[in-house]
Scaffold this active site. Structure first.
Site, PDB file in Angstrom:
ATOM      1  N   LYS A 285      38.015  40.697  31.021  1.00  0.00           N
ATOM      2  CA  LYS A 285      38.742  41.761  31.715  1.00  0.00           C
ATOM      3  C   LYS A 285      40.221  41.670  31.381  1.00  0.00           C
ATOM      4  O   LYS A 285      40.728  40.570  31.144  1.00  0.00           O
ATOM      5  CB  LYS A 285      38.601  41.560  33.243  1.00  0.00           C
ATOM      6  CG  LYS A 285      37.270  41.931  33.835  1.00  0.00           C
ATOM      7  CD  LYS A 285      37.307  41.725  35.351  1.00  0.00           C
ATOM      8  CE  LYS A 285      35.943  41.956  35.983  1.00  0.00           C
ATOM      9  NZ  LYS A 285      35.480  43.351  35.888  1.00  0.00           N
ATOM     10  N   ARG A 359      24.456  42.642  37.715  1.00  0.00           N
ATOM     11  CA  ARG A 359      23.062  43.120  37.633  1.00  0.00           C
ATOM     12  C   ARG A 359      22.154  42.053  37.011  1.00  0.00           C
ATOM     13  O   ARG A 359      20.962  42.010  37.287  1.00  0.00           O
ATOM     14  CB  ARG A 359      23.024  44.442  36.857  1.00  0.00           C
ATOM     15  CG  ARG A 359      23.509  44.344  35.445  1.00  0.00           C
ATOM     16  CD  ARG A 359      23.889  45.703  34.871  1.00  0.00           C
ATOM     17  NE  ARG A 359      25.166  46.195  35.387  1.00  0.00           N
ATOM     18  CZ  ARG A 359      25.698  47.374  35.086  1.00  0.00           C
ATOM     19  NH1 ARG A 359      25.060  48.206  34.275  1.00  0.00           N
ATOM     20  NH2 ARG A 359      26.850  47.735  35.594  1.00  0.00           N
TER      21      ARG A 359
HETATM   22  N1  BES Z   1      32.701  42.844  39.553  1.00  0.00           N
HETATM   23  C1  BES Z   1      32.823  43.981  38.722  1.00  0.00           C
HETATM   24  C2  BES Z   1      32.900  45.290  39.508  1.00  0.00           C
HETATM   25  C3  BES Z   1      34.136  45.496  40.344  1.00  0.00           C
HETATM   26  C4  BES Z   1      35.185  46.230  39.829  1.00  0.00           C
HETATM   27  C5  BES Z   1      34.201  45.017  41.628  1.00  0.00           C
HETATM   28  C6  BES Z   1      36.305  46.426  40.603  1.00  0.00           C
HETATM   29  C7  BES Z   1      35.334  45.217  42.405  1.00  0.00           C
HETATM   30  C8  BES Z   1      36.383  45.942  41.886  1.00  0.00           C
HETATM   31  C9  BES Z   1      31.620  44.086  37.797  1.00  0.00           C
HETATM   32  O1  BES Z   1      31.045  42.893  37.412  1.00  0.00           O
HETATM   33  C10 BES Z   1      32.069  44.766  36.559  1.00  0.00           C
HETATM   34  O2  BES Z   1      32.828  44.177  35.840  1.00  0.00           O
HETATM   35  N2  BES Z   1      31.607  45.987  36.348  1.00  0.00           N
HETATM   36  C11 BES Z   1      31.931  46.735  35.207  1.00  0.00           C
HETATM   37  C12 BES Z   1      30.632  47.095  34.546  1.00  0.00           C
HETATM   38  C13 BES Z   1      30.796  47.725  33.220  1.00  0.00           C
HETATM   39  C14 BES Z   1      31.147  46.678  32.194  1.00  0.00           C
HETATM   40  C15 BES Z   1      29.490  48.385  32.881  1.00  0.00           C
HETATM   41  C16 BES Z   1      32.636  48.008  35.657  1.00  0.00           C
HETATM   42  O3  BES Z   1      32.208  48.627  36.615  1.00  0.00           O
HETATM   43  O4  BES Z   1      33.652  48.341  35.047  1.00  0.00           O
HETATM   44 MN    MN Z   2      31.946  42.037  35.724  1.00  0.00          MN
END
Ligand code: BES
Ligand code: MN
Ligand code: ZN
Length: 512
Positions: A285, A359
């Site tokens: 990230k 997931r």
């Molecule tokens: N933990 C994150 C989702 C999240 C984002 C929680 C912001 C709280 C605040 C999750 O694991 C993630 O990174 N999701 C990605 C998925 C994508 C790579 C398909 C997302 O939603 O951007």
């Molecule tokens: Mn993630």
């Protein structure tokens, strides 16, 4: 001001005392009263009569002089100079009086009580003389008061931080109020624990430590606790949890919490995403998006807290909770984008993006939950940024393979004051998850409808014939902004209460 004390759970135990007597004579440090708005200015709400009569000029005139109108969220304090035993009165706004006299909205009461106790940090005792003519209202006042009296002080060393109210008395003459207040205390204890876990820095809450806490607290509460360590997970074929956890020096865990009741004939299963820190893994990230990723275990927190409350309340239902715990880190041992995992359900998953890790851990938990022959499975997860895009920071997304369960879950959540909205699982999004080499890919590279696509991915792993629902709490799990109502900054403990309230509905004899 008192010196913070060490310990994992919130530093100050808040107890609730019940006292149906005249609010004007209560011995306390601060007496809280409710005020409604009206065309003629602030109007004292039920519960405040005695105070209104005791102070010079009355409440309406006093508050009018302070520019206080009784709007929701408003709070004002003034000294009583001996007019009543309490040295301070705290007035909180309740907005317009309900059309049916006394029929106060429970969430209005929870929030008002929370605003009041939050404003009283540094004060030892508070007595809440808010409208509480029914047991439900007494419970709402107690719960809001307890949840508002929260601050994460464990890591402060200066002793200069005002500590939360320690003891709350709810003044109510309602029949059954004592029981109602105890129920509120059970809910609040769990939510407080969840908030503490979410707020704990990830260096102090790796998966193994979370599992240890589950063993300690779960054992004390009378739950059966089973912990699978990395060796057991590998041998057991939990490829999703292992894949996500393999990049971290802190190995993953799967915790199973079990509660049974001798008269129960239904079983509810809860599965929580417990990523103790989400760096994104090799699909790293950007730093700004990592800022609050310690909260990525909020789903597992809610499941843990719910099981503790279910046990404490002795619900006539069987309940199991799975905490899918892993730390998502990049390293030489981390899984790679394009790796293929063999999951507990036996299906293979191509990992196109290691940041879609929630997931991957959940599907192992969901598949394993099938072995408990549950009537329903509900998973809770800070799963997608798409949830925040679609519904904002405070409203959770609810998806399901069963319309009635989805609607029921939304209804239960909203009744708890935990905003939730039903979302679809559109069939056409499934083909976006096709993988050229595995049974399914972990995301659609095109990214449209990402909250729903995640739900569709999870659905593929639900044991056949089981009713399942999925709660995406990415935004609601963590409050980055200023506190509001009974919600503090930081970890919120969202959906803990909803899961308990849902379990209550599945008690034996309670369903038609
Ligand atoms: N933990 C994150 C989702 C999240 C984002 C929680 C912001 C709280 C605040 C999750 O694991 C993630 O990174 N999701 C990605 C998925 C994508 C790579 C398909 C997302 O939603 O951007
Ligand atoms: Mn993630
Ligand atoms: Zn995540």
């Amino acid at each position: 001001m008192r010196t913070p004390q060490p310990g994992l759970a919130s530093a100050y135990v808040t107890t609730v005392r019940l006292n149906a007597s005249d609010s004007g004579s209560v011995e306390t440090d601060a007496l809280v009263v409710g005020i409604n708005t009206s065309a003629e200015g602030p109007r004292p709400a039920p519960g405040s009569e005695a105070v209104d009569g005791a102070i010079t000029g009355g409440l309406a005139a006093t508050l009018g002089a302070l520019g206080f109108s009784g709007k929701v969220g408003e709070v004002a304090k003034f000294p009583t100079f001996g007019a009543i035993p309490a040295p301070v009165v705290v007035a909180v706004g309740l907005g317009d009086a309900p059309e049916t006299p006394g029929a106060y909205d429970l969430e209005v009461l929870r929030r008002a009580a929370g605003v009041a106790t939050r404003s009283l940090a540094g004060t030892a005792r508070a007595a809440l003389a808010l409208p509480a003519a029914t047991r439900e209202q007494a419970e709402a006042v107690a719960l809001g008061g307890l949840l508002g009296a929260y601050e994460f002080v464990k890591y402060r060393t200066t002793g200069e931080v005002a500590t939360p109210v320690e003891e709350i008395a709810v003044l109510s003459g309602a029949e059954g109020a004592e029981e109602a207040v105890n129920r509120a205390a059970a809910f609040a204890e769990s939510v407080t624990l969840v908030r503490d876990l979410v707020n704990t820095p990830p260096c102090d809450l790796p998966p193994a430590r979370f599992a240890e806490i589950a063993e300690e607290r779960g054992g004390k509460a009378g739950l059966s606790v089973e912990v699978l360590d990395e060796t057991a997970l590998k041998e057991g074929g939990y490829g999703g949890i292992m894949g996500v956890g393999q990049g971290s020096a802190n190995p993953p865990r799967l915790v199973r919490l079990g509660y049974t009741h001798p008269e129960a004939d239904t079983t509810v299963a809860f599965v929580g995403k417990g990523i103790t820190f989400d760096s994104g893994g090799l699909s790293l990230k950007p730093s700004a998006s990592m800022a609050w990723m310690k909260s990525d275990m909020g789903g597992a927190g809610a499941v843990f807290g719910a099981l503790l409350a279910i046990a404490r309340l002795g619900l006539r239902v069987n309940a199991v909770g799975y905490l899918c715990l892993a730390e998502n880190m990049p390293s030489g041992t981390a899984q790679r984008p394009s790796d293929v995992l063999r999951t507990y359900a036996g299906k293979t998953v191509e990992v196109l993006d290691t940041d879609a890790e929630g997931r991957l851990v959940l599907i192992d938990g969901i598949a394993r939950a099938g072995e408990d022959n549950p009537d329903i499975i509900v998973d809770v997860a800070t799963l997608t940024g798409g949830q925040i895009v679609a519904l904002g920071w405070r409203t959770s997304g609810v998806m399901a393979n069963d319309d009635a369960l989805r609607e029921e879950l939304v209804e239960v959540a909203v009744a708890q004051g935990e905003a939730a909205w039903g979302m679809p699982l559109p069939e056409e999004l499934r083909k976006g998850l096709d993988s050229p080499i595995a049974d399914i890919a972990n995301l659609n590279p095109e990214r449209s409808g990402s909250m729903l696509a995640a739900g569709i991915f999870l659905r593929e792993f639900v044991p056949p014939g089981v009713r399942w629902a999925h709660l995406d709490i990415a935004g609601p799990a963590f409050n980055k902004e200023a506190p509001h109502g009974y919600t503090p900054k930081g970890g919120t403990g969202i959906m803990t209460r909803t899961l308990v309230a849902l379990a209550e509905r599945y008690q034996s004899g309670d369903r038609a």
